[in-house]
Design a protein around this motif. Structure first.
Motif, PDB file in Angstrom:
ATOM      1  N   ALA A  36      48.131  43.943  80.300  1.00 27.89           N
ATOM      2  CA  ALA A  36      48.507  43.102  79.164  1.00 27.89           C
ATOM      3  C   ALA A  36      49.953  43.351  78.747  1.00 27.89           C
ATOM      4  O   ALA A  36      50.581  42.471  78.189  1.00 27.89           O
ATOM      5  CB  ALA A  36      47.578  43.361  77.989  1.00 27.89           C
ATOM      6  N   PRO A  40      56.699  39.345  79.611  1.00 26.05           N
ATOM      7  CA  PRO A  40      56.727  37.906  79.834  1.00 26.05           C
ATOM      8  C   PRO A  40      57.501  37.521  81.093  1.00 26.05           C
ATOM      9  O   PRO A  40      58.307  38.298  81.601  1.00 26.05           O
ATOM     10  CB  PRO A  40      57.419  37.379  78.582  1.00 26.05           C
ATOM     11  CG  PRO A  40      58.266  38.503  78.118  1.00 26.05           C
ATOM     12  CD  PRO A  40      57.533  39.752  78.496  1.00 26.05           C
ATOM     13  N   THR A  60      55.284  32.678  80.357  1.00 24.99           N
ATOM     14  CA  THR A  60      53.917  33.193  80.402  1.00 24.99           C
ATOM     15  C   THR A  60      53.932  34.663  80.012  1.00 24.99           C
ATOM     16  O   THR A  60      54.940  35.342  80.147  1.00 24.99           O
ATOM     17  CB  THR A  60      53.313  33.055  81.816  1.00 24.99           C
ATOM     18  OG1 THR A  60      54.133  33.771  82.744  1.00 24.99           O
ATOM     19  CG2 THR A  60      53.216  31.606  82.242  1.00 24.99           C
ATOM     20  N   GLY A  61      52.800  35.140  79.541  1.00 27.11           N
ATOM     21  CA  GLY A  61      52.661  36.560  79.233  1.00 27.11           C
ATOM     22  C   GLY A  61      53.116  36.966  77.855  1.00 27.11           C
ATOM     23  O   GLY A  61      53.298  38.159  77.602  1.00 27.11           O
ATOM     24  N   CYS A  62      53.301  36.023  76.955  1.00 28.28           N
ATOM     25  CA  CYS A  62      53.743  36.380  75.594  1.00 28.28           C
ATOM     26  C   CYS A  62      52.589  36.917  74.751  1.00 28.28           C
ATOM     27  O   CYS A  62      52.738  37.900  74.053  1.00 28.28           O
ATOM     28  CB  CYS A  62      54.344  35.171  74.890  1.00 28.28           C
ATOM     29  SG  CYS A  62      56.086  34.955  75.228  1.00 28.28           S
ATOM     30  N   GLY A  63      51.460  36.224  74.780  1.00 33.09           N
ATOM     31  CA  GLY A  63      50.361  36.600  73.913  1.00 33.09           C
ATOM     32  C   GLY A  63      50.573  36.146  72.477  1.00 33.09           C
ATOM     33  O   GLY A  63      49.870  36.573  71.575  1.00 33.09           O
ATOM     34  N   LYS A  65      51.623  32.580  69.873  1.00 33.18           N
ATOM     35  CA  LYS A  65      51.522  31.121  69.860  1.00 33.18           C
ATOM     36  C   LYS A  65      52.870  30.452  69.607  1.00 33.18           C
ATOM     37  O   LYS A  65      52.948  29.241  69.505  1.00 33.18           O
ATOM     38  CB  LYS A  65      50.500  30.673  68.820  1.00 33.18           C
ATOM     39  CG  LYS A  65      49.085  31.093  69.183  1.00 33.18           C
ATOM     40  CD  LYS A  65      48.075  30.406  68.295  1.00 33.18           C
ATOM     41  CE  LYS A  65      46.687  30.893  68.558  1.00 33.18           C
ATOM     42  NZ  LYS A  65      46.044  30.331  69.677  1.00 33.18           N
ATOM     43  N   PRO A  81      52.303  26.232  72.597  1.00 32.81           N
ATOM     44  CA  PRO A  81      51.276  26.719  73.523  1.00 32.81           C
ATOM     45  C   PRO A  81      50.720  25.605  74.397  1.00 32.81           C
ATOM     46  O   PRO A  81      50.537  24.474  73.947  1.00 32.81           O
ATOM     47  CB  PRO A  81      50.178  27.282  72.624  1.00 32.81           C
ATOM     48  CG  PRO A  81      50.640  27.141  71.225  1.00 32.81           C
ATOM     49  CD  PRO A  81      51.910  26.378  71.215  1.00 32.81           C
ATOM     50  N   GLU A  85      44.546  29.970  74.309  1.00 30.38           N
ATOM     51  CA  GLU A  85      44.826  31.408  74.367  1.00 30.38           C
ATOM     52  C   GLU A  85      46.310  31.714  74.245  1.00 30.38           C
ATOM     53  O   GLU A  85      46.702  32.865  74.177  1.00 30.38           O
ATOM     54  CB  GLU A  85      44.304  32.003  75.686  1.00 30.38           C
ATOM     55  CG  GLU A  85      42.790  31.999  75.802  1.00 30.38           C
ATOM     56  CD  GLU A  85      42.266  30.647  76.296  1.00 30.38           C
ATOM     57  OE1 GLU A  85      42.991  29.966  77.048  1.00 30.38           O
ATOM     58  OE2 GLU A  85      41.171  30.272  75.911  1.00 30.38           O
ATOM     59  N   THR A  87      48.613  31.604  76.498  1.00 28.42           N
ATOM     60  CA  THR A  87      49.142  32.378  77.615  1.00 28.42           C
ATOM     61  C   THR A  87      50.378  31.713  78.199  1.00 28.42           C
ATOM     62  O   THR A  87      51.185  32.372  78.834  1.00 28.42           O
ATOM     63  CB  THR A  87      48.084  32.551  78.713  1.00 28.42           C
ATOM     64  OG1 THR A  87      47.597  31.254  79.097  1.00 28.42           O
ATOM     65  CG2 THR A  87      46.928  33.402  78.235  1.00 28.42           C
ATOM     66  N   ASN A  88      50.543  30.411  77.987  1.00 32.20           N
ATOM     67  CA  ASN A  88      51.716  29.678  78.448  1.00 32.20           C
ATOM     68  C   ASN A  88      52.335  28.950  77.265  1.00 32.20           C
ATOM     69  O   ASN A  88      51.638  28.313  76.492  1.00 32.20           O
ATOM     70  CB  ASN A  88      51.343  28.632  79.500  1.00 32.20           C
ATOM     71  CG  ASN A  88      50.858  29.252  80.781  1.00 32.20           C
ATOM     72  OD1 ASN A  88      51.342  30.288  81.188  1.00 32.20           O
ATOM     73  ND2 ASN A  88      49.908  28.612  81.415  1.00 32.20           N
ATOM     74  N   CYS A 110      59.469  35.766  72.891  1.00 27.62           N
ATOM     75  CA  CYS A 110      58.092  35.627  72.421  1.00 27.62           C
ATOM     76  C   CYS A 110      58.037  35.840  70.915  1.00 27.62           C
ATOM     77  O   CYS A 110      58.654  36.777  70.397  1.00 27.62           O
ATOM     78  CB  CYS A 110      57.185  36.658  73.089  1.00 27.62           C
ATOM     79  SG  CYS A 110      57.076  36.495  74.875  1.00 27.62           S
TER      80      CYS A 110
END
Length: 171
Positions: A36, A40, A60-63, A65, A81, A85, A87-88, A110
């Motif tokens: 996790a 990013p 991707t990979g920010c976690g 919104k 987003p 989720e 994720t992108n 992010c």
């Protein structure tokens, strides 16, 4: 009723089994945490564009919104987003018409200020962005222009001949 005899080693094996199980649980809990926090990954498409051209932005990979992409080639763009989720994160930008040719860094961030960052390159090619038909028509040679003109003249001549012939029969 017969009782089953206890093995003398069975009570010594239990602590070893518990130790192995505890180690396995600790390792499995640690693996997702490292995945996790891989960081990013940003993407600009296309990577080569003329001034005034449009690019797609993706991280991707920010976690989170929310996100932002910034560059001297197009300014600041807020990313949204692509799924529930988050994720992108996606966005699009049009490069400035007067941006200089060369490599321009695009910084993806992010969340808000102080969030994780990643920088990728956007290459601005010399020349203007193609408009109109999207660049599907390039310069024509004199031979192509002459051939096209001959086809148009033939079509007009054939149309006039058929129309004249048709009016001659009607009388």
């Amino acid at each position: 009723m017969p009782t089953t005899p206890r093995h003398p080693r069975s009570h010594r094996a239990l602590p070893r089994v518990l130790a192995v199980a505890a180690t396995a649980i600790a390792l499995s809990a640690a693996v997702p945490a490292t995945v996790a926090h891989a960081g990013p990954s940003g993407n600009v498409s296309p990577t080569n564009v003329a001034p005034g051209g449009r690019v797609s932005l993706n991280i991707t990979g920010c976690g989170t919104k929310t996100g932002k992409a910034s560059s001297r080639a197009f300014g600041d763009v807020w990313l949204t987003p692509g799924n529930a989720e988050a994720t992108n994160l996606f966005g699009a930008a049009t490069t400035f018409g007067n941006v200089s040719a060369g490599s321009h860094p695009v910084t993806f961030e992010c969340g808000g200020p102080g969030g994780e960052r990643v920088t990728v390159a956007l290459n601005i090619t010399p020349g203007a962005a193609r408009g109109g038909l999207g660049g599907s028509v390039d310069a024509m040679s004199p031979g192509q222009i002459a051939a096209g003109g001959a086809l148009v003249a033939t079509a007009l001549g054939a149309g006039a001949w058929f129309m004249r012939r048709r009016t001659g029969r009607a009388s």
